[in-house]
Design a protein around this motif. Structure first.
Motif, PDB file in Angstrom:
ATOM      1  N   THR A  18      25.249   2.971  42.413  1.00  0.00           N
ATOM      2  CA  THR A  18      24.156   2.271  42.457  1.00  0.00           C
ATOM      3  C   THR A  18      24.548   0.849  42.221  1.00  0.00           C
ATOM      4  OG1 THR A  18      22.839   3.940  41.235  1.00  0.00           O
ATOM      5  CG2 THR A  18      21.825   1.903  41.160  1.00  0.00           C
ATOM      6  N   VAL A  19      24.188  -0.077  42.881  1.00  0.00           N
ATOM      7  CA  VAL A  19      24.402  -1.489  42.975  1.00  0.00           C
ATOM      8  C   VAL A  19      23.090  -2.188  42.700  1.00  0.00           C
ATOM      9  CG1 VAL A  19      24.829  -3.737  44.088  1.00  0.00           C
ATOM     10  CG2 VAL A  19      26.328  -1.596  44.514  1.00  0.00           C
ATOM     11  N   LEU A  20      22.890  -3.014  41.918  1.00  0.00           N
ATOM     12  CA  LEU A  20      21.852  -3.820  41.440  1.00  0.00           C
ATOM     13  C   LEU A  20      21.808  -5.490  41.542  1.00  0.00           C
ATOM     14  CD1 LEU A  20      18.577  -3.745  40.290  1.00  0.00           C
ATOM     15  CD2 LEU A  20      19.580  -3.515  38.128  1.00  0.00           C
ATOM     16  N   ILE A  21      21.106  -6.119  42.110  1.00  0.00           N
ATOM     17  CA  ILE A  21      21.139  -7.439  42.341  1.00  0.00           C
ATOM     18  C   ILE A  21      19.838  -8.125  41.899  1.00  0.00           C
ATOM     19  CG2 ILE A  21      21.540  -8.992  43.759  1.00  0.00           C
ATOM     20  CD1 ILE A  21      22.973  -7.073  45.880  1.00  0.00           C
ATOM     21  N   VAL A  22      19.959  -9.153  40.999  1.00  0.00           N
ATOM     22  CA  VAL A  22      18.788  -9.566  40.379  1.00  0.00           C
ATOM     23  C   VAL A  22      18.838 -11.052  40.314  1.00  0.00           C
ATOM     24  CG1 VAL A  22      17.248  -9.448  38.262  1.00  0.00           C
ATOM     25  CG2 VAL A  22      18.464  -7.544  38.856  1.00  0.00           C
ATOM     26  N   ALA A  23      17.671 -11.729  40.712  1.00  0.00           N
ATOM     27  CA  ALA A  23      17.666 -13.189  41.009  1.00  0.00           C
ATOM     28  C   ALA A  23      16.948 -13.721  39.640  1.00  0.00           C
ATOM     29  CB  ALA A  23      17.162 -13.599  42.267  1.00  0.00           C
ATOM     30  N   GLY A  24      17.563 -14.686  39.087  1.00  0.00           N
ATOM     31  CA  GLY A  24      16.853 -15.655  38.010  1.00  0.00           C
ATOM     32  C   GLY A  24      16.645 -14.703  36.589  1.00  0.00           C
ATOM     33  N   ARG A  25      17.609 -13.851  36.532  1.00  0.00           N
ATOM     34  CA  ARG A  25      17.593 -13.177  35.143  1.00  0.00           C
ATOM     35  C   ARG A  25      19.125 -13.134  34.541  1.00  0.00           C
ATOM     36  NH1 ARG A  25      12.524 -12.432  33.267  1.00  0.00           N
ATOM     37  NH2 ARG A  25      11.138 -11.371  34.665  1.00  0.00           N
ATOM     38  N   THR A  26      19.368 -12.866  33.321  1.00  0.00           N
ATOM     39  CA  THR A  26      20.469 -13.148  32.559  1.00  0.00           C
ATOM     40  C   THR A  26      20.947 -11.638  32.318  1.00  0.00           C
ATOM     41  OG1 THR A  26      19.368 -12.879  30.482  1.00  0.00           O
ATOM     42  CG2 THR A  26      19.836 -14.953  31.195  1.00  0.00           C
ATOM     43  N   ILE A  27      22.269 -11.451  32.254  1.00  0.00           N
ATOM     44  CA  ILE A  27      22.858  -9.950  31.927  1.00  0.00           C
ATOM     45  C   ILE A  27      21.885  -9.286  30.481  1.00  0.00           C
ATOM     46  CG2 ILE A  27      24.883  -8.861  30.839  1.00  0.00           C
ATOM     47  CD1 ILE A  27      26.536 -10.546  32.638  1.00  0.00           C
ATOM     48  N   PRO A  28      21.635  -9.829  29.445  1.00  0.00           N
ATOM     49  CA  PRO A  28      20.953  -9.278  28.521  1.00  0.00           C
ATOM     50  C   PRO A  28      19.615  -8.764  29.333  1.00  0.00           C
ATOM     51  CG  PRO A  28      21.807 -10.843  27.316  1.00  0.00           C
ATOM     52  CD  PRO A  28      22.236 -11.152  29.039  1.00  0.00           C
ATOM     53  N   GLU A  29      18.771  -9.374  29.921  1.00  0.00           N
ATOM     54  CA  GLU A  29      17.777  -9.065  30.571  1.00  0.00           C
ATOM     55  C   GLU A  29      17.901  -7.724  31.388  1.00  0.00           C
ATOM     56  OE1 GLU A  29      14.891 -12.982  30.676  1.00  0.00           O
ATOM     57  OE2 GLU A  29      16.649 -12.802  31.907  1.00  0.00           O
ATOM     58  N   VAL A  30      18.688  -7.787  32.282  1.00  0.00           N
ATOM     59  CA  VAL A  30      19.070  -6.813  33.246  1.00  0.00           C
ATOM     60  C   VAL A  30      19.426  -5.477  32.486  1.00  0.00           C
ATOM     61  CG1 VAL A  30      20.601  -5.928  35.149  1.00  0.00           C
ATOM     62  CG2 VAL A  30      19.712  -8.290  34.953  1.00  0.00           C
ATOM     63  N   ALA A  31      20.557  -5.438  31.546  1.00  0.00           N
ATOM     64  CA  ALA A  31      20.789  -4.476  30.784  1.00  0.00           C
ATOM     65  C   ALA A  31      19.442  -3.893  30.075  1.00  0.00           C
ATOM     66  CB  ALA A  31      21.776  -4.831  29.729  1.00  0.00           C
ATOM     67  N   ALA A  32      18.847  -4.610  29.355  1.00  0.00           N
ATOM     68  CA  ALA A  32      17.508  -4.005  29.022  1.00  0.00           C
ATOM     69  C   ALA A  32      16.660  -3.352  29.886  1.00  0.00           C
ATOM     70  CB  ALA A  32      16.875  -4.993  28.063  1.00  0.00           C
ATOM     71  N   ALA A  33      16.606  -3.774  31.023  1.00  0.00           N
ATOM     72  CA  ALA A  33      15.650  -3.156  31.849  1.00  0.00           C
ATOM     73  C   ALA A  33      16.235  -1.707  32.413  1.00  0.00           C
ATOM     74  CB  ALA A  33      15.541  -3.984  33.352  1.00  0.00           C
ATOM     75  N   VAL A  34      17.468  -1.479  32.624  1.00  0.00           N
ATOM     76  CA  VAL A  34      18.208  -0.327  32.895  1.00  0.00           C
ATOM     77  C   VAL A  34      18.515   0.719  31.680  1.00  0.00           C
ATOM     78  CG1 VAL A  34      18.921  -1.180  34.948  1.00  0.00           C
ATOM     79  CG2 VAL A  34      20.437  -1.168  32.940  1.00  0.00           C
ATOM     80  N   GLY A  35      18.123   0.008  30.263  1.00  0.00           N
ATOM     81  CA  GLY A  35      18.642   0.934  29.339  1.00  0.00           C
ATOM     82  C   GLY A  35      20.048   0.866  28.792  1.00  0.00           C
ATOM     83  N   ALA A  36      20.858  -0.195  29.343  1.00  0.00           N
ATOM     84  CA  ALA A  36      22.200  -0.257  28.942  1.00  0.00           C
ATOM     85  C   ALA A  36      22.364  -0.888  27.416  1.00  0.00           C
ATOM     86  CB  ALA A  36      23.103  -1.035  30.076  1.00  0.00           C
ATOM     87  N   ASP A  37      22.977  -0.600  26.660  1.00  0.00           N
ATOM     88  CA  ASP A  37      23.560  -0.719  25.423  1.00  0.00           C
ATOM     89  C   ASP A  37      24.664  -1.720  25.455  1.00  0.00           C
ATOM     90  OD1 ASP A  37      23.906  -1.118  22.952  1.00  0.00           O
ATOM     91  OD2 ASP A  37      24.008   1.083  22.281  1.00  0.00           O
ATOM     92  N   LEU A  38      24.371  -3.212  25.323  1.00  0.00           N
ATOM     93  CA  LEU A  38      25.181  -4.152  25.488  1.00  0.00           C
ATOM     94  C   LEU A  38      26.387  -4.086  23.907  1.00  0.00           C
ATOM     95  CD1 LEU A  38      23.622  -7.143  27.251  1.00  0.00           C
ATOM     96  CD2 LEU A  38      25.136  -5.321  28.042  1.00  0.00           C
ATOM     97  N   GLY A  39      25.403  -3.556  22.824  1.00  0.00           N
ATOM     98  CA  GLY A  39      26.225  -3.324  21.800  1.00  0.00           C
ATOM     99  C   GLY A  39      27.181  -2.335  21.579  1.00  0.00           C
ATOM    100  N   ARG A  40      27.424  -1.508  22.614  1.00  0.00           N
ATOM    101  CA  ARG A  40      28.469  -0.359  22.797  1.00  0.00           C
ATOM    102  C   ARG A  40      29.317  -0.688  24.010  1.00  0.00           C
ATOM    103  NH1 ARG A  40      25.902   5.014  23.023  1.00  0.00           N
ATOM    104  NH2 ARG A  40      28.057   5.757  22.788  1.00  0.00           N
ATOM    105  N   ALA A  41      30.438  -0.325  24.084  1.00  0.00           N
ATOM    106  CA  ALA A  41      31.560  -0.468  25.127  1.00  0.00           C
ATOM    107  C   ALA A  41      32.273   0.864  25.124  1.00  0.00           C
ATOM    108  CB  ALA A  41      32.494  -1.255  24.929  1.00  0.00           C
TER     109      ALA A  41
END
Length: 205
Positions: free
Chosen positions: A22-45
């Motif tokens: 899956t490739v997702l391209i988003v204009a006008g947003r930040t990584i935290p905003e995009v991560a939140a929208a897809v349910g990705a946990d930036l606090g975990r690697a």
């Protein structure tokens, strides 16, 4: 610059295995905003092999690009829901996703200013091409397969990936480079749920 499949033919290798992606391209947003929208946990690697211990999970990688964010996930089943596309494009933004999975389901979806403009789970095989936004039609027509007609195979025809990414550029205004796509392979992987789009799609059916 005009978005062309030929350009994205040169970019595709940098994404790695495109059979499940899956490739997702988003204009006008930040990584935290995009991560939140897809349910990705930036606090975990996580490491790639650890991400699939749970068959309901996947991983996302993110990188900033001029004008927005480029993201990818490697299962082909973690693609964003329509609600996610709406949220990411709200307030004058834009978002587009291209996805392929091992079932051969090739999705293209895009949204602007909080509204989904086009979304199909198997976009190359839709019955009525008139539903495709006019600005995407010249690209879409390159890969549309009218299942009622006999079509001669053309080895030089563009692929769903190259056309999908070109349509994503038209939809978002962001041209992805080979270097940006390659950065995703070195980016941190963050766990996220699978099947958010599929479950919503099945409920609508």
């Amino acid at each position: 610059m005009t978005a062309t499949p030929e350009y994205y033919d040169q970019v595709l290798d940098a994404f790695g295995d495109t059979e499940s992606l899956t490739v997702l391209i988003v204009a006008g947003r930040t990584i935290p905003e995009v991560a939140a929208a897809v349910g990705a946990d930036l606090g975990r690697a996580v490491r790639g092999e650890d991400a699939f211990e749970d068959d309901r999970a996947t991983v996302w990688s993110f990188t900033e690009v001029p004008g927005g964010v480029l993201a990818a996930e490697p299962s082909g089943y973690g693609d964003p829901s329509l609600d996610a596309l709406r949220a990411l494009s709200a307030g004058g933004g834009a978002a587009a996703t291209v996805r392929n999975n091992v079932q051969g389901h090739f999705r293209f979806g895009c949204a602007r200013d909080g509204e989904v403009h086009f979304d199909e789970d198997e976009f190359m095989y839709i019955e009525d091409p008139e539903v495709v936004p006019a600005e995407l039609r010249p690209l879409f027509d390159l890969v549309w397969d009218d299942l009622e007609d006999e079509i001669d195979e053309d080895d030089d025809a563009p692929t769903g990936w190259s056309v999908g990414l070109a349509m994503a550029e038209v939809a978002t205004g962001i041209r992805v480079t080979k270097e940006e796509a390659a950065r995703l392979s070195d980016a941190t992987l963050h766990p996220a749920p699978q099947m958010l789009y599929v479950l919503a799609f099945e409920l609508e059916e």
